[in-house]
Design an enzyme around this catalytic site. Structure first.
Site, PDB file in Angstrom:
ATOM      1  N   ASP A   1      12.274 -28.514   0.425  1.00 30.25           N
ATOM      2  CA  ASP A   1      12.948 -27.482   1.236  1.00 30.25           C
ATOM      3  C   ASP A   1      12.484 -26.095   0.778  1.00 30.25           C
ATOM      4  OD1 ASP A   1      14.335 -29.442   2.598  1.00 30.25           O
ATOM      5  OD2 ASP A   1      16.088 -29.337   1.304  1.00 30.25           O
TER       6      ASP A   1
ATOM      7  N   GLU B   1       6.821 -38.724   5.716  1.00 29.47           N
ATOM      8  CA  GLU B   1       7.332 -38.569   7.088  1.00 29.47           C
ATOM      9  C   GLU B   1       7.024 -37.162   7.615  1.00 29.47           C
ATOM     10  OE1 GLU B   1      11.553 -38.795   7.384  1.00 29.47           O
ATOM     11  OE2 GLU B   1      11.491 -38.779   9.561  1.00 29.47           O
ATOM     12  N   TYR B   2       7.303 -36.152   6.785  1.00 26.77           N
ATOM     13  CA  TYR B   2       7.066 -34.769   7.204  1.00 26.77           C
ATOM     14  C   TYR B   2       5.583 -34.479   7.362  1.00 26.77           C
ATOM     15  CZ  TYR B   2      11.777 -32.916   7.181  1.00 26.77           C
ATOM     16  OH  TYR B   2      13.078 -32.635   7.505  1.00 26.77           O
TER      17      TYR B   2
ATOM     18  N   GLU C   1      17.201 -38.574  -3.939  1.00 24.29           N
ATOM     19  CA  GLU C   1      17.576 -37.883  -2.694  1.00 24.29           C
ATOM     20  C   GLU C   1      19.031 -37.441  -2.805  1.00 24.29           C
ATOM     21  OE1 GLU C   1      16.249 -36.636   0.173  1.00 24.29           O
ATOM     22  OE2 GLU C   1      18.335 -36.148   0.605  1.00 24.29           O
TER      23      GLU C   1
HETATM   24  N1  SAM Z   1       9.795 -35.860   1.032  1.00 22.18           N
HETATM   25  C1  SAM Z   1      10.151 -36.211   2.395  1.00 22.18           C
HETATM   26  C2  SAM Z   1       8.959 -36.048   3.298  1.00 22.18           C
HETATM   27  O1  SAM Z   1       7.958 -35.434   2.887  1.00 22.18           O
HETATM   28  O2  SAM Z   1       8.992 -36.553   4.436  1.00 22.18           O
HETATM   29  C3  SAM Z   1      11.359 -35.401   2.901  1.00 22.18           C
HETATM   30  C4  SAM Z   1      11.161 -33.926   3.018  1.00 22.18           C
HETATM   31  S1  SAM Z   1      12.657 -33.057   3.453  1.00 22.18           S
HETATM   32  C5  SAM Z   1      12.107 -31.546   4.061  1.00 22.18           C
HETATM   33  C6  SAM Z   1      13.306 -32.589   1.855  1.00 22.18           C
HETATM   34  C7  SAM Z   1      14.273 -33.613   1.284  1.00 22.18           C
HETATM   35  O3  SAM Z   1      14.582 -33.224  -0.056  1.00 22.18           O
HETATM   36  C8  SAM Z   1      15.595 -33.689   2.020  1.00 22.18           C
HETATM   37  O4  SAM Z   1      15.895 -35.039   2.324  1.00 22.18           O
HETATM   38  C9  SAM Z   1      16.603 -33.086   1.050  1.00 22.18           C
HETATM   39  O5  SAM Z   1      17.892 -33.633   1.183  1.00 22.18           O
HETATM   40  C10 SAM Z   1      15.976 -33.402  -0.282  1.00 22.18           C
HETATM   41  N2  SAM Z   1      16.359 -32.460  -1.354  1.00 22.18           N
HETATM   42  C11 SAM Z   1      16.291 -31.117  -1.285  1.00 22.18           C
HETATM   43  N3  SAM Z   1      16.734 -30.558  -2.429  1.00 22.18           N
HETATM   44  C12 SAM Z   1      17.090 -31.591  -3.235  1.00 22.18           C
HETATM   45  C13 SAM Z   1      17.624 -31.664  -4.540  1.00 22.18           C
HETATM   46  N4  SAM Z   1      17.911 -30.556  -5.234  1.00 22.18           N
HETATM   47  N5  SAM Z   1      17.863 -32.881  -5.075  1.00 22.18           N
HETATM   48  C14 SAM Z   1      17.604 -34.006  -4.363  1.00 22.18           C
HETATM   49  N6  SAM Z   1      17.090 -33.995  -3.111  1.00 22.18           N
HETATM   50  C15 SAM Z   1      16.837 -32.814  -2.555  1.00 22.18           C
END
Ligand code: SAM
Length: 212
Positions: free
Chosen positions: A117, A193-194, A68
């Site tokens: 994302d 969670e999402y 993360e």
């Molecule tokens: N996977 C979780 C879920 O499904 O509930 C969280 C989804 S959230 C939309 C996307 C997460 O990916 C965020 O916490 C963001 O900080 C992390 N993230 C995005 N790009 C990243 C990267 N390049 N390296 C590490 N983490 C990343």
């Protein structure tokens, strides 16, 4: 994910034994870190860690690493581990762009991407975790017969991810555009969670399982 800066989160992460600090130094030695020969599965962009914690709890014979980017998000996963620690789960706070600095060739047995994302602007496509640029990085660390699993409710991002596969030299083993109504693929599904949030709003969840 909209981020609130949580005061003290950076310090808490820096001090936590559940977080691997200077992970580049462990490159090639992850099995030694866990002190066993078990397979290694990683989730990139784990958020607060609900999915990977539950996976690790259900599968003690697999080692898990959650990656993360932000301390304020990772903190929630660390707090959960403080309440109920698991020996087969560790976290790394890093940008996944540098993932090949952290894992050696053939060191990872499976990769999970969950609700990555979307980076909707075309000029940011390379930042999307299922982009061909990221697939080329995953290529360098995944075992030869390894799989990558990706879930999202974002149909635009999912279509993009599927389109990237031939160019990147990956193939789909299974695809669904409605995971929760796909009897075979939903078996054993651990919700993120999402996933809980968006499926409760009625959004269908897309998922692929891919390999090279
Ligand atoms: N996977 C979780 C879920 O499904 O509930 C969280 C989804 S959230 C939309 C996307 C997460 O990916 C965020 O916490 C963001 O900080 C992390 N993230 C995005 N790009 C990243 C990267 N390049 N390296 C590490 N983490 C990343």
């Amino acid at each position: 994910m909209r981020l609130k800066n949580v005061p003290g989160s950076r310090e808490a992460i820096a001090e936590s034994d559940f977080v691997v600090h200077e992970p580049e130094k462990i490159k090639g030695s992850w099995k030694a870190l866990f002190d066993n020969q078990n397979p290694l599965h990683i989730e990139i962009g784990m958020g607060k860690g609900k999915f990977i914690y539950e996976m690790a709890r259900r599968n003690p014979e697999i080692n898990y690493i959650g990656i993360e980017k932000y301390s304020s998000v990772l903190l929630r996963a660390v707090q959960k581990m403080e309440e109920e620690p698991l020996v087969n789960l560790k976290f790394i706070r890093m940008d996944a762009e540098d993932i090949t600095d952290v894992f050696a060739e053939n060191e990872v047995d499976k990769i999970y991407l969950n609700f990555s994302d979307p980076w909707p602007k075309d000029r940011h496509a390379k930042r999307r975790l299922p982009s061909k640029e990221f697939l080329a990085r995953y290529d360098q660390l995944l075992v030869k017969d390894g799989f990558l699993e990706f879930k999202t409710d974002n149909r635009g991002l999912f279509d993009f991810a599927v389109e990237q596969l031939p160019e990147a030299g990956w193939r789909a083993e299974k695809i669904t555009y409605d995971l929760h109504h796909d009897e075979e693929m939903v078996r054993g599904n651990v919700m993120t969670e999402y996933e809980e949030k968006f499926s409760s709003m009625g959004n269908p969840i897309c998922k692929y399982i891919i390999f090279r």
